[in-house]
Design a protein around this motif. Structure first.
Motif, short mmCIF file in Angstrom:
data_model
loop_
_atom_site.label_atom_id
_atom_site.label_comp_id
_atom_site.label_asym_id
_atom_site.label_seq_id
_atom_site.Cartn_x
_atom_site.Cartn_y
_atom_site.Cartn_z
N ARG A 1 0.84 -1.19 0.00
CA ARG A 1 0.00 0.00 0.00
C ARG A 1 0.88 1.25 0.00
NH1 ARG A 1 -3.48 -3.59 2.59
NH2 ARG A 1 -5.54 -3.55 1.61
N VAL A 2 0.29 2.37 -0.40
CA VAL A 2 1.01 3.64 -0.45
C VAL A 2 0.41 4.59 0.57
CG1 VAL A 2 1.63 5.63 -1.89
CG2 VAL A 2 1.55 3.33 -2.90
N TRP A 3 1.29 5.20 1.37
CA TRP A 3 0.89 6.22 2.37
C TRP A 3 1.42 7.54 1.83
CZ3 TRP A 3 -1.78 6.06 7.03
CH2 TRP A 3 -1.61 7.12 7.91
N HIS A 4 0.51 8.42 1.34
CA HIS A 4 0.92 9.66 0.68
C HIS A 4 0.77 10.81 1.67
CE1 HIS A 4 0.69 12.48 -3.07
NE2 HIS A 4 1.53 12.91 -2.14
N ALA A 5 1.88 11.18 2.30
CA ALA A 5 1.89 12.22 3.32
C ALA A 5 2.18 13.58 2.70
CB ALA A 5 2.94 11.91 4.38
N ARG A 6 1.66 14.62 3.35
CA ARG A 6 1.92 15.99 2.92
C ARG A 6 2.35 16.90 4.07
NH1 ARG A 6 -2.19 13.95 -0.48
NH2 ARG A 6 -1.88 14.44 -2.70
N ARG A 7 2.44 16.34 5.28
CA ARG A 7 2.84 17.10 6.46
C ARG A 7 3.81 16.26 7.28
NH1 ARG A 7 -2.93 17.61 6.27
NH2 ARG A 7 -3.64 19.75 5.89
N ASN A 8 4.59 16.93 8.15
CA ASN A 8 5.54 16.20 9.00
C ASN A 8 4.85 15.13 9.84
OD1 ASN A 8 7.56 17.82 7.98
ND2 ASN A 8 8.28 18.52 9.99
N THR A 9 3.72 15.49 10.45
CA THR A 9 3.03 14.54 11.32
C THR A 9 2.62 13.29 10.55
OG1 THR A 9 0.98 15.76 10.91
CG2 THR A 9 2.18 16.27 12.94
N ALA B 1 3.77 9.37 11.14
CA ALA B 1 2.83 8.25 11.22
C ALA B 1 3.19 7.16 10.23
CB ALA B 1 1.41 8.76 10.97
N GLY B 2 3.57 7.55 9.02
CA GLY B 2 3.97 6.56 8.02
C GLY B 2 5.18 5.77 8.44
N LEU B 3 6.16 6.44 9.05
CA LEU B 3 7.36 5.73 9.52
C LEU B 3 7.01 4.74 10.62
CD1 LEU B 3 9.96 8.64 9.57
CD2 LEU B 3 9.97 6.65 8.05
N ILE B 4 6.08 5.11 11.49
CA ILE B 4 5.65 4.17 12.53
C ILE B 4 5.02 2.94 11.90
CG2 ILE B 4 3.99 3.84 14.42
CD1 ILE B 4 4.47 6.82 15.12
N LEU B 5 4.17 3.14 10.91
CA LEU B 5 3.51 2.01 10.25
C LEU B 5 4.53 1.11 9.55
CD1 LEU B 5 0.47 3.87 8.62
CD2 LEU B 5 0.46 2.53 10.73
N ARG B 6 5.45 1.72 8.82
CA ARG B 6 6.40 0.94 8.00
C ARG B 6 7.55 0.35 8.81
NH1 ARG B 6 10.09 4.10 3.89
NH2 ARG B 6 11.25 4.32 5.87
N ASP B 7 8.18 1.18 9.66
CA ASP B 7 9.44 0.77 10.28
C ASP B 7 9.29 0.19 11.67
OD1 ASP B 7 10.47 1.79 7.96
OD2 ASP B 7 11.32 3.60 8.86
N MET B 8 8.28 0.64 12.42
CA MET B 8 8.09 0.10 13.76
C MET B 8 7.11 -1.07 13.77
SD MET B 8 8.05 3.60 16.05
CE MET B 8 7.90 2.67 17.58
N LEU B 9 5.98 -0.88 13.07
CA LEU B 9 4.98 -1.94 13.02
C LEU B 9 5.21 -2.93 11.88
CD1 LEU B 9 1.78 0.16 13.84
CD2 LEU B 9 3.24 -1.15 15.40
N ARG B 10 6.16 -2.61 11.01
CA ARG B 10 6.53 -3.50 9.89
C ARG B 10 5.36 -3.81 8.97
NH1 ARG B 10 11.94 -2.96 9.58
NH2 ARG B 10 12.90 -3.23 11.63
N MET B 11 4.51 -2.84 8.78
CA MET B 11 3.41 -3.02 7.84
C MET B 11 3.92 -2.85 6.41
SD MET B 11 0.29 -0.96 9.72
CE MET B 11 -0.63 -1.74 11.05
#
Length: 365
Positions: free
Chosen positions: A79-87, A91-101
């Motif tokens: 899936r793609v998480w398309h962020a436009r703000r720091n927050t 959140a995307g880094l938490i999903l990808r790197d911490m939760l390994r989604m």
């Protein structure tokens, strides 16, 4: 449905592409999301927003759906998480790197300034970065794909009858109208707009000016001072504050000339919206304005932020009906050729496909 890395089937209703919107109050970023997502879905992209403050016409994913990101989508490798703000990047880094989604992170940057260390760190960890202009790309310390915003050319189109368009929004049909649209505050240059028009309006009684937009609480003092300055010039009935409008395209259609007087801007859609309505534009050289306007053909880019410079450009176009008409026609053709919303959708889809390739499904139309 596709099997995730854990062997589970991806739950239905979880989109392939998520556009987080972590700001409740309306902003330029929120407006971009509101405009893009319906067009992206119409083009065949499985995308939805996540967050508060979005209108009913925008597809949304509930927060409970985040659990579904543990599994892979049916039509993509991730899936793609398309962020436009720091927050949203955090959140995307938490999903990808911490939760390994299984998600890939895309960030769109609109800022035209050197980023702070934390923001640089976040941007450096994205799978892909998009810049909204060449100027923006120049402030990044990593490669990016430049994708200029587009607009809805069906919504923003020339008036068939400009006099009728003026009457439709309660403006006098027998007057020529110069406008400035956006939030009323110093950053947006509302005071430059008014000051630049003091002399031209006094010399050209056939013209009036309108200021459309909202004033937030912290800028009420700025508006009060501006109104007092306008009144001191005897122009309170010639420079009109018409408020904020959701049907802003109708107000563009009533214009004969548009001025974008911003002192600073991230991107700035108003020149495109005006040009799409066949209205020539005078703009300061901020945001992406110099990449939107063809100097001398669809309007003018000002070399500085002086009201006197803006006044000279305004006087020239206000005095020349034929020139405005010619520029307006060229402006509409220019936006049609280069700034359709469909073009932006196609370019975004290519970025999504580059980080999360499709697995046999058809590409967007």
């Amino acid at each position: 449905m596709a099997q995730g890395a854990s062997g589970q089937t991806a739950p239905s209703g979880i989109p392939d592409i998520i556009a987080p919107n972590f700001k409740r109050r309306l902003s330029g970023v929120t407006s971009t999301i509101v405009q893009l997502i319906p067009a992206q879905r119409a083009a065949g992209l499985d995308i939805a927003a996540l967050g508060p403050g979005l209108p009913d016409g925008v597809a949304k994913m509930p927060c409970a759906g985040l659990a579904g990101l543990w599994t892979r989508p049916a039509g993509r490798t991730a899936r793609v998480w398309h962020a436009r703000r720091n927050t949203e990047m955090v959140a995307g880094l938490i999903l990808r790197d911490m939760l390994r989604m299984p998600v890939k992170l895309v960030f769109t940057s609109a800022s035209q300034r050197h980023h702070k260390p934390f923001t640089k760190w976040l941007i450096g960890r994205m799978d892909a970065v998009i810049s909204t202009s060449q100027k923006t790309a120049g402030y990044l310390e990593r490669p990016s794909t430049v994708i200029l915003h587009g607009i809805d050319l069906e919504r923003f189109h020339p008036a068939g009858d400009r006099a009728g368009a003026k009457r439709a929004v309660g403006l006098p049909a027998d007057r020529k109208i110069v406008g400035c649209f956006g939030r009323i505050r110093r950053q947006k240059g509302t005071d430059l707009f008014a000051e630049a028009l003091f002399a031209p309006l006094k010399a050209m009684p056939e013209w009036i000016a309108i200021i459309a937009g909202r004033t937030t609480a912290e800028h009420k003092g700025f508006e009060a001072e501006l109104r007092a300055r306008i009144a001191s010039e005897g122009l309170e009935d010639r420079i009109l504050f018409v408020g904020e409008h959701t049907d802003i395209e109708r107000w563009y259609q009533a214009l004969d000339l548009f001025i974008a007087p911003q002192r600073w801007e991230g991107f700035g859609l108003t020149p495109l919206e005006a040009m799409a309505c066949a209205v020539p534009v005078i703009a300061t050289d901020v945001g992406a304005f110099s990449e939107l306007i063809v100097e001398g053909e669809t309007g003018h880019i000002l070399p500085d932020l002086k009201a006197e410079t803006m006044q000279i450009a305004a006087e020239r176009l206000m005095a020349d009906d034929a020139l405005r008409e010619t520029m307006g026609r060229k402006a509409r053709r220019h936006v049609e050729a280069h700034f359709s919303l469909e073009r932006e959708v196609r370019q975004l889809a290519r970025v999504y496909d580059s980080v999360a390739p499709r697995t046999g499904t058809a590409a967007p139309r």
